[in-house]
Design an enzyme around this catalytic site. Structure first.
Site, short mmCIF file in Angstrom:
data_model
loop_
_atom_site.label_atom_id
_atom_site.label_comp_id
_atom_site.label_asym_id
_atom_site.label_seq_id
_atom_site.Cartn_x
_atom_site.Cartn_y
_atom_site.Cartn_z
N ILE A 256 0.82 -1.21 0.00
CA ILE A 256 0.00 0.00 0.00
C ILE A 256 0.86 1.27 0.00
O ILE A 256 0.47 2.29 -0.59
CB ILE A 256 -1.02 -0.01 1.17
CG1 ILE A 256 -2.15 0.96 0.89
CG2 ILE A 256 -0.37 0.31 2.50
CD1 ILE A 256 -2.97 0.67 -0.34
N SER B 66 11.94 0.87 6.71
CA SER B 66 11.51 -0.46 6.30
C SER B 66 12.73 -1.36 6.31
O SER B 66 13.83 -0.91 6.04
CB SER B 66 10.92 -0.40 4.88
OG SER B 66 9.88 -1.30 4.73
N ARG B 67 12.51 -2.64 6.60
CA ARG B 67 13.67 -3.55 6.64
C ARG B 67 14.07 -3.95 5.23
O ARG B 67 15.24 -4.17 4.94
CB ARG B 67 13.32 -4.80 7.46
CG ARG B 67 13.05 -4.47 8.92
CD ARG B 67 12.29 -5.56 9.61
NE ARG B 67 11.05 -5.88 8.91
CZ ARG B 67 10.16 -6.77 9.32
NH1 ARG B 67 10.36 -7.44 10.42
NH2 ARG B 67 9.06 -7.00 8.63
N LYS C 193 -5.39 1.85 7.95
CA LYS C 193 -6.43 1.05 8.59
C LYS C 193 -5.95 -0.39 8.73
O LYS C 193 -5.18 -0.84 7.89
CB LYS C 193 -7.74 1.09 7.83
CG LYS C 193 -7.69 0.90 6.34
CD LYS C 193 -7.37 -0.35 5.66
CE LYS C 193 -7.87 -1.69 6.10
NZ LYS C 193 -7.58 -2.75 5.05
N ASP D 29 -9.75 -7.73 6.92
CA ASP D 29 -8.82 -6.70 6.44
C ASP D 29 -9.48 -5.87 5.33
O ASP D 29 -9.53 -4.64 5.45
CB ASP D 29 -7.48 -7.32 5.98
CG ASP D 29 -6.52 -6.25 5.49
OD1 ASP D 29 -5.99 -5.51 6.34
OD2 ASP D 29 -6.34 -6.12 4.26
P1 NAP Z 1 2.53 -5.44 3.07
O1 NAP Z 1 2.61 -5.36 1.57
O2 NAP Z 1 2.73 -6.76 3.71
O3 NAP Z 1 3.52 -4.35 3.65
C1 NAP Z 1 3.66 -4.07 5.01
C2 NAP Z 1 5.10 -3.68 5.27
O4 NAP Z 1 5.26 -3.49 6.67
C3 NAP Z 1 6.05 -4.78 4.87
O5 NAP Z 1 6.54 -4.52 3.56
C4 NAP Z 1 7.14 -4.73 5.92
O6 NAP Z 1 8.24 -4.02 5.40
C5 NAP Z 1 6.58 -3.91 7.07
N1 NAP Z 1 6.51 -4.70 8.30
C6 NAP Z 1 7.05 -4.35 9.49
N2 NAP Z 1 6.82 -5.25 10.42
C7 NAP Z 1 6.14 -6.24 9.83
C8 NAP Z 1 5.63 -7.47 10.28
N3 NAP Z 1 5.75 -7.86 11.57
N4 NAP Z 1 4.98 -8.26 9.39
C9 NAP Z 1 4.84 -7.88 8.10
N5 NAP Z 1 5.31 -6.69 7.62
C10 NAP Z 1 5.95 -5.89 8.48
O7 NAP Z 1 1.09 -4.93 3.56
P2 NAP Z 1 0.16 -3.83 2.87
O8 NAP Z 1 -0.78 -4.49 1.92
O9 NAP Z 1 0.97 -2.70 2.37
O10 NAP Z 1 -0.72 -3.43 4.12
C11 NAP Z 1 -0.24 -2.63 5.17
C12 NAP Z 1 -1.43 -1.99 5.86
O11 NAP Z 1 -2.12 -1.21 4.88
C13 NAP Z 1 -2.44 -3.00 6.41
O12 NAP Z 1 -2.95 -2.59 7.63
C14 NAP Z 1 -3.54 -3.03 5.34
O13 NAP Z 1 -4.79 -3.32 5.91
C15 NAP Z 1 -3.47 -1.61 4.83
N6 NAP Z 1 -3.99 -1.48 3.46
C16 NAP Z 1 -3.60 -2.32 2.48
C17 NAP Z 1 -4.17 -2.21 1.21
C18 NAP Z 1 -3.77 -3.10 0.06
O14 NAP Z 1 -4.42 -3.03 -1.00
N7 NAP Z 1 -2.73 -3.92 0.15
C19 NAP Z 1 -5.11 -1.23 0.95
C20 NAP Z 1 -5.44 -0.35 1.97
C21 NAP Z 1 -4.88 -0.49 3.21
P3 NAP Z 1 9.73 -4.44 5.82
O15 NAP Z 1 9.76 -5.96 5.82
O16 NAP Z 1 10.54 -3.84 4.74
O17 NAP Z 1 9.95 -3.86 7.16
#
Ligand code: NAP
Length: 309
Positions: A11, A33-34, A87, A165
């Site tokens: 996101i 970010s890691r 969120k 989610d």
């Molecule tokens: P994601 O792709 O998994 O990215 C989350 C990032 O957070 C990871 O790249 C990771 O980066 C970091 N992180 C730090 N601690 C973590 C842990 N314990 N476990 C996993 N990741 C960790 O997730 P996302 O889809 O971007 O979603 C993040 C948030 O945005 C969620 O709450 C989701 O509900 C919200 N969201 C997502 C979307 C969507 O379409 N994907 C839309 C709206 C809102 P590093 O490993 O580099 O630290």
């Protein structure tokens, strides 16, 4: 204003980076970010390093999954930074209340964003429903988890919320557009035998005027993806489609202005954050999260086929 993005995943890259780049209010000055980075932007791997090194960055936007969010937000608030939360605003309600208390103590702004509320037609739906008597409201949110959450193991772990989610996005719209408060009365949760969180859920709500209010969330949808809210009233039927990007009243579609009507969501969130910073204060509407927590508390669990990605 300089801003830092924390958690460079899907996101952050898809929405936050472009929204900040186009924002008249913010400039992306650092990331934490890691693994993820944004080209040309200073990067850190731990939030504590950012907070120590860049005292000039007063605003941080957290795009982490819900479980690690509290620790990061608390560190930022204790360091006097204003915080914007993706969120859901936390993994538990108690965490969210703790953040509110902390933000008040440190006199910083705290904003729990609900991006789906910023979809193009949500405001119109709210205005239309304001003077109608509701008979029923049904949410149908059916999407393919493999398509939208590839490789995201955290959604299946405790606190990841599973199908809630995306489901919480629907609930953020419902709580925005309905003039009356609702609360959950029953839920069934389909939980894959090898996972911790639901892949499907069905919810029923109490409505003060006796309207039937329900929601179906399903992550096993192949083919057409459905994000619809249908509200039947004494003066006609309103249907929000495509997550609030389109609206029909009695089957007649309101014109869609933008080629990509969801593209305005994140720019509007950053504009809201800028306004909050100018007035000061806390914007933490926890109602969507309350419904999810209630469903997880009251829900009857069905064990269903294991989910293998
Ligand atoms: P994601 O792709 O998994 O990215 C989350 C990032 O957070 C990871 O790249 C990771 O980066 C970091 N992180 C730090 N601690 C973590 C842990 N314990 N476990 C996993 N990741 C960790 O997730 P996302 O889809 O971007 O979603 C993040 C948030 O945005 C969620 O709450 C989701 O509900 C919200 N969201 C997502 C979307 C969507 O379409 N994907 C839309 C709206 C809102 P590093 O490993 O580099 O630290």
């Amino acid at each position: 204003m300089d801003i830092a993005l924390i958690g460079i995943g899907k996101i952050a890259i898809d929405q936050h980076v472009p929204a900040i780049a186009a924002s008249p209010d913010f400039s992306l000055a650092a990331t934490v970010s890691r693994h993820g980075r944004v080209e040309g932007v200073e990067s850190f791997t731990e939030i504590a390093e950012l907070l120590a090194a860049r005292d000039d960055i007063r605003v941080v936007s957290l795009c982490l999954p819900p479980v690690p969010r509290f620790e990061a937000a608390a560190k930022a608030i204790r360091a006097g930074r204003h915080v914007m939360l993706e969120k859901p605003p936390g993994a538990t309600l108690a965490e969210c209340h703790a953040l509110i208390k902390l933000a008040k103590e440190h006199k910083v702004c705290l904003f729990a964003t609900w991006h789906s509320r910023e979809a193009d037609k949500v405001a119109l739906a709210k205005a239309w429903l304001a003077d109608k008597r509701l008979t029923s409201l049904q949410v149908t949110w059916k999407e393919d988890v493999r398509r939208w959450h590839p490789g995201q193991d955290w959604i299946w772990e405790p606190g990841g919320m599973g199908v809630f989610d995306p489901g919480i996005n629907a609930l953020s719209i419902v709580t925005e557009i309905l003039p009356d408060d609702i609360h959950l009365t029953e839920a069934t949760l389909d939980v894959p035998a090898n996972r911790q969180t639901p892949i499907g859920a069905e919810l029923s709500f109490y409505h003060p005027q006796g309207a039937r209010v329900g929601a179906i969330f399903d992550w096993r949808q192949e083919g057409e993806q459905i994000w619809t809210i249908e509200a039947v009233t004494d003066q006609g039927t309103l249907t929000l489609l495509d997550g609030g990007a389109r609206i029909q009243i009695d089957g007649v579609e309101d014109a869609v202005k933008d080629e990509n009507p969801l593209a305005g969501e994140y720019p509007r969130l950053y504009a809201r954050m800028a306004r909050l910073l100018s007035t000061g204060g806390i914007d933490m509407d926890l109602r969507p999260m309350i419904h999810v927590c209630d469903a997880l508390a009251l829900g009857r669990r069905n064990s269903v086929a294991p989910f293998i990605e």
